[in-house]
Write a protein that holds these residues in place. Structure first.
Motif, PDB file in Angstrom:
ATOM      1  N   PHE A 153       0.810  -1.215   0.000  1.00  0.00           N
ATOM      2  CA  PHE A 153       0.000   0.000   0.000  1.00  0.00           C
ATOM      3  C   PHE A 153       0.848   1.272   0.000  1.00  0.00           C
ATOM      4  CE2 PHE A 153      -3.653  -2.244   2.458  1.00  0.00           C
ATOM      5  CZ  PHE A 153      -4.035  -2.895   1.297  1.00  0.00           C
ATOM      6  N   LEU A 154       2.163   1.132   0.104  1.00  0.00           N
ATOM      7  CA  LEU A 154       3.030   2.305   0.229  1.00  0.00           C
ATOM      8  C   LEU A 154       3.642   2.704  -1.104  1.00  0.00           C
ATOM      9  CD1 LEU A 154       4.932   1.457   3.532  1.00  0.00           C
ATOM     10  CD2 LEU A 154       2.829   2.767   3.239  1.00  0.00           C
ATOM     11  N   LEU A 155       3.630   3.983  -1.359  1.00  0.00           N
ATOM     12  CA  LEU A 155       4.293   4.548  -2.532  1.00  0.00           C
ATOM     13  C   LEU A 155       5.767   4.766  -2.227  1.00  0.00           C
ATOM     14  CD1 LEU A 155       3.868   5.737  -5.380  1.00  0.00           C
ATOM     15  CD2 LEU A 155       3.417   7.923  -4.274  1.00  0.00           C
ATOM     16  N   GLY A 156       6.048   5.150  -0.986  1.00  0.00           N
ATOM     17  CA  GLY A 156       7.421   5.391  -0.559  1.00  0.00           C
ATOM     18  C   GLY A 156       7.433   6.232   0.693  1.00  0.00           C
ATOM     19  N   MET A 157       8.607   6.803   0.962  1.00  0.00           N
ATOM     20  CA  MET A 157       8.794   7.694   2.102  1.00  0.00           C
ATOM     21  C   MET A 157       9.209   9.050   1.555  1.00  0.00           C
ATOM     22  SD  MET A 157       8.158   5.739   4.698  1.00  0.00           S
ATOM     23  CE  MET A 157       8.817   6.563   6.112  1.00  0.00           C
ATOM     24  N   GLY A 158       8.492  10.076   1.957  1.00  0.00           N
ATOM     25  CA  GLY A 158       8.813  11.420   1.493  1.00  0.00           C
ATOM     26  C   GLY A 158       9.611  12.175   2.533  1.00  0.00           C
ATOM     27  N   LYS A 159      10.619  12.918   2.080  1.00  0.00           N
ATOM     28  CA  LYS A 159      11.429  13.736   2.979  1.00  0.00           C
ATOM     29  C   LYS A 159      10.818  15.129   3.069  1.00  0.00           C
ATOM     30  CE  LYS A 159      15.495  12.000   0.983  1.00  0.00           C
ATOM     31  NZ  LYS A 159      16.832  12.273   0.493  1.00  0.00           N
ATOM     32  N   LEU A 160      10.485  15.535   4.289  1.00  0.00           N
ATOM     33  CA  LEU A 160       9.968  16.873   4.556  1.00  0.00           C
ATOM     34  C   LEU A 160      10.835  17.507   5.619  1.00  0.00           C
ATOM     35  CD1 LEU A 160       6.096  16.441   4.762  1.00  0.00           C
ATOM     36  CD2 LEU A 160       7.387  17.679   3.041  1.00  0.00           C
ATOM     37  N   ASP A 161      11.606  18.478   5.251  1.00  0.00           N
ATOM     38  CA  ASP A 161      12.538  19.112   6.178  1.00  0.00           C
ATOM     39  C   ASP A 161      13.406  18.036   6.819  1.00  0.00           C
ATOM     40  OD1 ASP A 161      11.458  21.647   5.589  1.00  0.00           O
ATOM     41  OD2 ASP A 161       9.839  21.316   7.020  1.00  0.00           O
ATOM     42  N   GLU A 162      13.281  17.842   8.114  1.00  0.00           N
ATOM     43  CA  GLU A 162      14.115  16.873   8.821  1.00  0.00           C
ATOM     44  C   GLU A 162      13.369  15.591   9.180  1.00  0.00           C
ATOM     45  OE1 GLU A 162      17.420  17.246   9.396  1.00  0.00           O
ATOM     46  OE2 GLU A 162      17.199  19.044   8.163  1.00  0.00           O
ATOM     47  N   ARG A 163      12.199  15.358   8.577  1.00  0.00           N
ATOM     48  CA  ARG A 163      11.431  14.173   8.947  1.00  0.00           C
ATOM     49  C   ARG A 163      10.970  13.416   7.709  1.00  0.00           C
ATOM     50  NH1 ARG A 163       5.580  16.021   9.694  1.00  0.00           N
ATOM     51  NH2 ARG A 163       5.656  18.009   8.614  1.00  0.00           N
ATOM     52  N   LEU A 164      10.577  12.165   7.933  1.00  0.00           N
ATOM     53  CA  LEU A 164      10.065  11.318   6.865  1.00  0.00           C
ATOM     54  C   LEU A 164       8.564  11.117   7.072  1.00  0.00           C
ATOM     55  CD1 LEU A 164      12.821   8.563   6.645  1.00  0.00           C
ATOM     56  CD2 LEU A 164      12.401  10.408   5.026  1.00  0.00           C
ATOM     57  N   VAL A 165       7.829  11.091   5.983  1.00  0.00           N
ATOM     58  CA  VAL A 165       6.392  10.818   6.041  1.00  0.00           C
ATOM     59  C   VAL A 165       6.091   9.634   5.130  1.00  0.00           C
ATOM     60  CG1 VAL A 165       5.684  13.174   6.625  1.00  0.00           C
ATOM     61  CG2 VAL A 165       5.903  12.519   4.235  1.00  0.00           C
ATOM     62  N   VAL A 166       5.110   8.845   5.550  1.00  0.00           N
ATOM     63  CA  VAL A 166       4.689   7.680   4.778  1.00  0.00           C
ATOM     64  C   VAL A 166       3.777   8.156   3.652  1.00  0.00           C
ATOM     65  CG1 VAL A 166       3.394   5.521   4.867  1.00  0.00           C
ATOM     66  CG2 VAL A 166       4.845   6.177   6.788  1.00  0.00           C
ATOM     67  N   LEU A 167       4.043   7.721   2.437  1.00  0.00           N
ATOM     68  CA  LEU A 167       3.214   8.072   1.282  1.00  0.00           C
ATOM     69  C   LEU A 167       2.410   6.845   0.863  1.00  0.00           C
ATOM     70  CD1 LEU A 167       5.888  10.047  -0.754  1.00  0.00           C
ATOM     71  CD2 LEU A 167       4.167  10.964   0.806  1.00  0.00           C
ATOM     72  N   LEU A 168       1.090   6.969   0.919  1.00  0.00           N
ATOM     73  CA  LEU A 168       0.218   5.868   0.541  1.00  0.00           C
ATOM     74  C   LEU A 168      -0.057   5.890  -0.952  1.00  0.00           C
ATOM     75  CD1 LEU A 168      -2.434   6.100   3.397  1.00  0.00           C
ATOM     76  CD2 LEU A 168      -0.502   4.538   3.231  1.00  0.00           C
ATOM     77  N   ASP A 169      -0.152   4.730  -1.547  1.00  0.00           N
ATOM     78  CA  ASP A 169      -0.548   4.595  -2.946  1.00  0.00           C
ATOM     79  C   ASP A 169      -2.037   4.263  -2.949  1.00  0.00           C
ATOM     80  OD1 ASP A 169      -1.069   3.858  -5.565  1.00  0.00           O
ATOM     81  OD2 ASP A 169       0.845   2.826  -5.816  1.00  0.00           O
ATOM     82  N   ILE A 170      -2.882   5.276  -3.063  1.00  0.00           N
ATOM     83  CA  ILE A 170      -4.329   5.080  -2.920  1.00  0.00           C
ATOM     84  C   ILE A 170      -4.883   4.136  -3.982  1.00  0.00           C
ATOM     85  CG2 ILE A 170      -5.087   7.058  -4.303  1.00  0.00           C
ATOM     86  CD1 ILE A 170      -6.545   6.003  -0.907  1.00  0.00           C
ATOM     87  N   GLY A 171      -4.256   4.086  -5.151  1.00  0.00           N
ATOM     88  CA  GLY A 171      -4.692   3.161  -6.195  1.00  0.00           C
ATOM     89  C   GLY A 171      -4.500   1.711  -5.805  1.00  0.00           C
ATOM     90  N   ARG A 172      -3.521   1.435  -4.940  1.00  0.00           N
ATOM     91  CA  ARG A 172      -3.292   0.069  -4.469  1.00  0.00           C
ATOM     92  C   ARG A 172      -4.098  -0.249  -3.223  1.00  0.00           C
ATOM     93  NH1 ARG A 172       2.490  -2.294  -5.798  1.00  0.00           N
ATOM     94  NH2 ARG A 172       2.616  -1.508  -7.910  1.00  0.00           N
ATOM     95  N   ILE A 173      -4.443   0.772  -2.472  1.00  0.00           N
ATOM     96  CA  ILE A 173      -5.268   0.550  -1.282  1.00  0.00           C
ATOM     97  C   ILE A 173      -6.634   0.025  -1.693  1.00  0.00           C
ATOM     98  CG2 ILE A 173      -6.478   1.729   0.601  1.00  0.00           C
ATOM     99  CD1 ILE A 173      -3.969   3.513   0.846  1.00  0.00           C
ATOM    100  N   LEU A 174      -7.124   0.519  -2.822  1.00  0.00           N
ATOM    101  CA  LEU A 174      -8.397   0.050  -3.355  1.00  0.00           C
ATOM    102  C   LEU A 174      -8.130  -0.954  -4.461  1.00  0.00           C
ATOM    103  CD1 LEU A 174     -10.243   3.442  -3.669  1.00  0.00           C
ATOM    104  CD2 LEU A 174     -10.616   1.690  -1.948  1.00  0.00           C
ATOM    105  N   SER A 175      -8.721  -2.113  -4.375  1.00  0.00           N
ATOM    106  CA  SER A 175      -8.585  -3.107  -5.438  1.00  0.00           C
ATOM    107  C   SER A 175      -9.455  -2.697  -6.618  1.00  0.00           C
ATOM    108  CB  SER A 175      -9.016  -4.485  -4.931  1.00  0.00           C
ATOM    109  OG  SER A 175     -10.406  -4.499  -4.688  1.00  0.00           O
ATOM    110  N   LEU A 176      -9.255  -3.329  -7.754  1.00  0.00           N
ATOM    111  CA  LEU A 176     -10.109  -3.048  -8.911  1.00  0.00           C
ATOM    112  C   LEU A 176     -11.559  -3.387  -8.591  1.00  0.00           C
ATOM    113  CD1 LEU A 176      -7.904  -4.215 -11.898  1.00  0.00           C
ATOM    114  CD2 LEU A 176      -8.511  -1.885 -11.262  1.00  0.00           C
ATOM    115  N   ALA A 177     -11.783  -4.450  -7.832  1.00  0.00           N
ATOM    116  CA  ALA A 177     -13.152  -4.813  -7.442  1.00  0.00           C
ATOM    117  C   ALA A 177     -13.769  -3.711  -6.582  1.00  0.00           C
ATOM    118  CB  ALA A 177     -13.163  -6.140  -6.691  1.00  0.00           C
TER     119      ALA A 177
END
Length: 113
Positions: A74-98
């Motif tokens: 479900f993760l797209l990757g980790m984004g760098k924001l200033d001095e911290r990391l944030v979790v990036l969700l891949d919303i297209g994968r969170i939802l199945s085609l069904a």
């Protein structure tokens, strides 16, 4: 969305957690999901929105395979924001085609009178 019907999903429930407790900071985030030539506008219920940011591609690192309670699929990757990391969700994968087909069908149903 200006007279349109948009299906809403609770993101906490999608991850197998309890329903989001609606509070003063709760929001519905409207997303346009595209997956394998299928496009669907949906809303997701979230506890709060602190900011809407655009993270440059060079500041996105691959998702780690450990340390997260969210499946790495479900993760797209980790984004760098200033001095911290944030979790990036891949919303297209969170939802199945069904799921997307079911949302599209539900959105196309006429409202009860």
């Amino acid at each position: 969305l200006r007279g349109g019907v948009v299906p809403i999903m609770d993101l906490r429930q999608r991850f197998g957690q309890q329903q989001t407790q609606i509070g003063r900071r709760s929001c519905i985030v409207i997303l346009e999901v595209v997956r394998e030539q299928m496009q669907q506008v949906i809303g997701i219920v979230v506890e709060a929105v602190n900011a809407v940011l655009e993270i440059p591609e060079q500041d996105i690192e691959p998702a780690p395979s450990f340390g997260s309670h969210i499946p790495t699929d479900f993760l797209l990757g980790m984004g760098k924001l200033d001095e911290r990391l944030v979790v990036l969700l891949d919303i297209g994968r969170i939802l199945s085609l069904a799921d997307l087909r079911q949302l599209a069908t539900a959105a196309a149903q006429p409202e009860p009178a």
